[in-house]
Design a protein around this motif. Structure first.
Motif, PDB file in Angstrom:
ATOM      1  N   UNK A   1     -15.160  41.457 -14.968  1.00  0.00           N
ATOM      2  CA  UNK A   1     -15.629  42.382 -13.932  1.00  0.00           C
ATOM      3  C   UNK A   1     -14.541  42.557 -12.872  1.00  0.00           C
ATOM      4  N   UNK A   2     -14.860  43.215 -11.772  1.00  0.00           N
ATOM      5  CA  UNK A   2     -13.874  43.552 -10.745  1.00  0.00           C
ATOM      6  C   UNK A   2     -13.436  42.410  -9.869  1.00  0.00           C
ATOM      7  N   UNK A   3     -13.685  41.174 -10.249  1.00  0.00           N
ATOM      8  CA  UNK A   3     -13.266  40.015  -9.480  1.00  0.00           C
ATOM      9  C   UNK A   3     -14.418  39.055  -9.278  1.00  0.00           C
ATOM     10  N   UNK A   4     -14.167  38.021  -8.486  1.00  0.00           N
ATOM     11  CA  UNK A   4     -15.197  37.017  -8.245  1.00  0.00           C
ATOM     12  C   UNK A   4     -14.937  36.309  -6.922  1.00  0.00           C
ATOM     13  N   UNK A   5     -15.959  35.634  -6.430  1.00  0.00           N
ATOM     14  CA  UNK A   5     -15.838  34.725  -5.292  1.00  0.00           C
ATOM     15  C   UNK A   5     -16.682  33.500  -5.604  1.00  0.00           C
ATOM     16  N   UNK A   6     -16.094  32.327  -5.382  1.00  0.00           N
ATOM     17  CA  UNK A   6     -16.828  31.070  -5.528  1.00  0.00           C
ATOM     18  C   UNK A   6     -17.027  30.477  -4.142  1.00  0.00           C
ATOM     19  N   UNK A   7     -18.268  30.082  -3.865  1.00  0.00           N
ATOM     20  CA  UNK A   7     -18.618  29.500  -2.572  1.00  0.00           C
ATOM     21  C   UNK A   7     -19.249  28.126  -2.773  1.00  0.00           C
ATOM     22  N   UNK A   8     -19.155  27.305  -1.739  1.00  0.00           N
ATOM     23  CA  UNK A   8     -19.768  25.978  -1.759  1.00  0.00           C
ATOM     24  C   UNK A   8     -20.799  25.894  -0.637  1.00  0.00           C
ATOM     25  N   UNK A   9     -21.884  25.156  -0.889  1.00  0.00           N
ATOM     26  CA  UNK A   9     -22.897  24.893   0.126  1.00  0.00           C
ATOM     27  C   UNK A   9     -23.393  23.459  -0.075  1.00  0.00           C
ATOM     28  N   UNK A  10     -23.649  22.749   1.026  1.00  0.00           N
ATOM     29  CA  UNK A  10     -24.106  21.360   0.951  1.00  0.00           C
ATOM     30  C   UNK A  10     -25.620  21.265   1.022  1.00  0.00           C
ATOM     31  N   UNK A  11     -26.143  20.114   0.597  1.00  0.00           N
ATOM     32  CA  UNK A  11     -27.571  19.857   0.715  1.00  0.00           C
ATOM     33  C   UNK A  11     -27.899  19.046   1.960  1.00  0.00           C
ATOM     34  N   UNK A  12     -26.906  18.719   2.761  1.00  0.00           N
ATOM     35  CA  UNK A  12     -27.081  17.908   3.960  1.00  0.00           C
ATOM     36  C   UNK A  12     -25.835  17.064   4.164  1.00  0.00           C
ATOM     37  N   UNK A  13     -25.900  16.166   5.105  1.00  0.00           N
ATOM     38  CA  UNK A  13     -24.748  15.341   5.455  1.00  0.00           C
ATOM     39  C   UNK A  13     -24.350  14.403   4.309  1.00  0.00           C
ATOM     40  N   UNK A  14     -23.117  13.916   4.366  1.00  0.00           N
ATOM     41  CA  UNK A  14     -22.639  12.852   3.473  1.00  0.00           C
ATOM     42  C   UNK A  14     -23.349  11.593   3.972  1.00  0.00           C
ATOM     43  N   UNK A  15     -24.280  11.034   3.198  1.00  0.00           N
ATOM     44  CA  UNK A  15     -25.233  10.093   3.764  1.00  0.00           C
ATOM     45  C   UNK A  15     -25.570   8.923   2.840  1.00  0.00           C
ATOM     46  N   UNK A  16     -26.079   7.890   3.482  1.00  0.00           N
ATOM     47  CA  UNK A  16     -26.713   6.746   2.830  1.00  0.00           C
ATOM     48  C   UNK A  16     -27.956   6.465   3.663  1.00  0.00           C
ATOM     49  N   UNK A  17     -29.083   7.001   3.240  1.00  0.00           N
ATOM     50  CA  UNK A  17     -30.297   6.920   4.054  1.00  0.00           C
ATOM     51  C   UNK A  17     -30.094   7.692   5.341  1.00  0.00           C
ATOM     52  N   UNK A  18     -30.302   7.023   6.488  1.00  0.00           N
ATOM     53  CA  UNK A  18     -30.123   7.677   7.788  1.00  0.00           C
ATOM     54  C   UNK A  18     -28.674   7.639   8.264  1.00  0.00           C
ATOM     55  N   UNK A  19     -27.848   6.792   7.657  1.00  0.00           N
ATOM     56  CA  UNK A  19     -26.432   6.695   8.050  1.00  0.00           C
ATOM     57  C   UNK A  19     -25.653   7.868   7.458  1.00  0.00           C
ATOM     58  N   UNK A  20     -24.761   8.440   8.246  1.00  0.00           N
ATOM     59  CA  UNK A  20     -23.959   9.573   7.779  1.00  0.00           C
ATOM     60  C   UNK A  20     -22.484   9.348   8.098  1.00  0.00           C
ATOM     61  N   UNK A  21     -21.636  10.049   7.392  1.00  0.00           N
ATOM     62  CA  UNK A  21     -20.210  10.097   7.707  1.00  0.00           C
ATOM     63  C   UNK A  21     -19.954  11.472   8.306  1.00  0.00           C
ATOM     64  N   UNK A  22     -19.296  11.491   9.454  1.00  0.00           N
ATOM     65  CA  UNK A  22     -19.054  12.743  10.175  1.00  0.00           C
ATOM     66  C   UNK A  22     -18.201  13.712   9.360  1.00  0.00           C
ATOM     67  N   UNK A  23     -18.452  14.994   9.571  1.00  0.00           N
ATOM     68  CA  UNK A  23     -17.591  16.036   9.007  1.00  0.00           C
ATOM     69  C   UNK A  23     -16.250  16.007   9.733  1.00  0.00           C
ATOM     70  N   UNK A  24     -15.195  16.360   9.025  1.00  0.00           N
ATOM     71  CA  UNK A  24     -13.880  16.475   9.656  1.00  0.00           C
ATOM     72  C   UNK A  24     -13.967  17.512  10.772  1.00  0.00           C
ATOM     73  N   UNK A  25     -13.342  17.223  11.916  1.00  0.00           N
ATOM     74  CA  UNK A  25     -13.445  18.135  13.040  1.00  0.00           C
ATOM     75  C   UNK A  25     -12.117  18.692  13.516  1.00  0.00           C
ATOM     76  N   UNK A  26     -11.021  18.099  13.056  1.00  0.00           N
ATOM     77  CA  UNK A  26      -9.710  18.496  13.565  1.00  0.00           C
ATOM     78  C   UNK A  26      -8.793  19.099  12.500  1.00  0.00           C
ATOM     79  N   UNK A  27      -9.347  19.423  11.317  1.00  0.00           N
ATOM     80  CA  UNK A  27      -8.549  20.086  10.284  1.00  0.00           C
ATOM     81  C   UNK A  27      -7.866  19.168   9.291  1.00  0.00           C
ATOM     82  N   UNK A  28      -7.939  17.836   9.498  1.00  0.00           N
ATOM     83  CA  UNK A  28      -7.340  16.893   8.548  1.00  0.00           C
ATOM     84  C   UNK A  28      -8.080  15.567   8.620  1.00  0.00           C
ATOM     85  N   UNK A  29      -8.276  14.930   7.468  1.00  0.00           N
ATOM     86  CA  UNK A  29      -8.894  13.603   7.409  1.00  0.00           C
ATOM     87  C   UNK A  29      -7.809  12.574   7.691  1.00  0.00           C
TER      88      UNK A  29
END
Length: 170
Positions: free
Chosen positions: A58-86
């Motif tokens: 076809x005339x091209x494509x786009x692939x997108x990503x979506x999360x189901x929630x935070x990177x987590x273990x129960x209630x504990x989470x790991x923060x999303x990167x905020x400054x552009x690099x881990x």
């Protein structure tokens, strides 16, 4: 001779079968459907990657990503990167793509510093795209990186479900 022929730059079709409308097709392949970042450490960045390959007539494509929630273990989470690099020693997690100009940051060499990454959100974000047909598979590497702060990150087995959605351009 009747039939379909193609090369890197063109596709041709001759004969009766070409009178019939071509059926739009998109084929998407992930090199792995699970990513294991292993045991996270405050002294280093854990990283992993997999490839997504797309073929379409076809005339091209786009692939997108979506999360189901935070990177987590129960209630504990790991923060999303905020400054552009881990960064080692900072609690953060993110994703990069080898394609430029997408919603998710580009990192052409994701296994080496500076571990460029974007936060993954609940709103679809583009990781790969191409205009025009892709008769041979176009492969994009998706790069994951994470680090923890040993003083503040709770021990655990963290997980997150990401959904990749590929749509065609008609």
């Amino acid at each position: 001779a009747p039939g379909i022929g193609d090369s890197t730059n063109y596709r041709s079709c001759s004969g009766f079968q070409c009178v019939i409308a071509q059926v739009p097709q998109i084929t998407v392949t992930l090199s792995s459907n699970a990513i294991n970042l292993g045991a996270l450490s405050g002294g280093s960045v854990s990283k992993a990657s997999h490839d997504i390959s797309v073929t379409t007539n076809v005339g091209g494509y786009t692939t997108r990503v979506v999360e189901d929630g935070a990177h987590r273990d129960g209630a504990a989470t790991i923060d999303q990167v905020g400054d552009g690099a881990v960064t080692a020693g900072s609690e953060e997690y993110g994703l990069a793509t080898t394609q430029a100009g997408r919603d998710i940051s580009q990192d052409a060499d994701c296994l080496n510093p500076p571990y460029t990454a974007s936060p993954i959100t609940g709103t679809p974000q583009s990781v790969a795209s191409k205009s025009g047909p892709t008769y041979t598979a176009e492969t994009t590497t998706l790069c994951y990186a994470a680090s923890i702060n040993t003083a503040t990150t709770a021990a655990g087995t963290y997980q997150q479900v990401l959904t990749y959605i590929t749509t065609g351009s008609f």
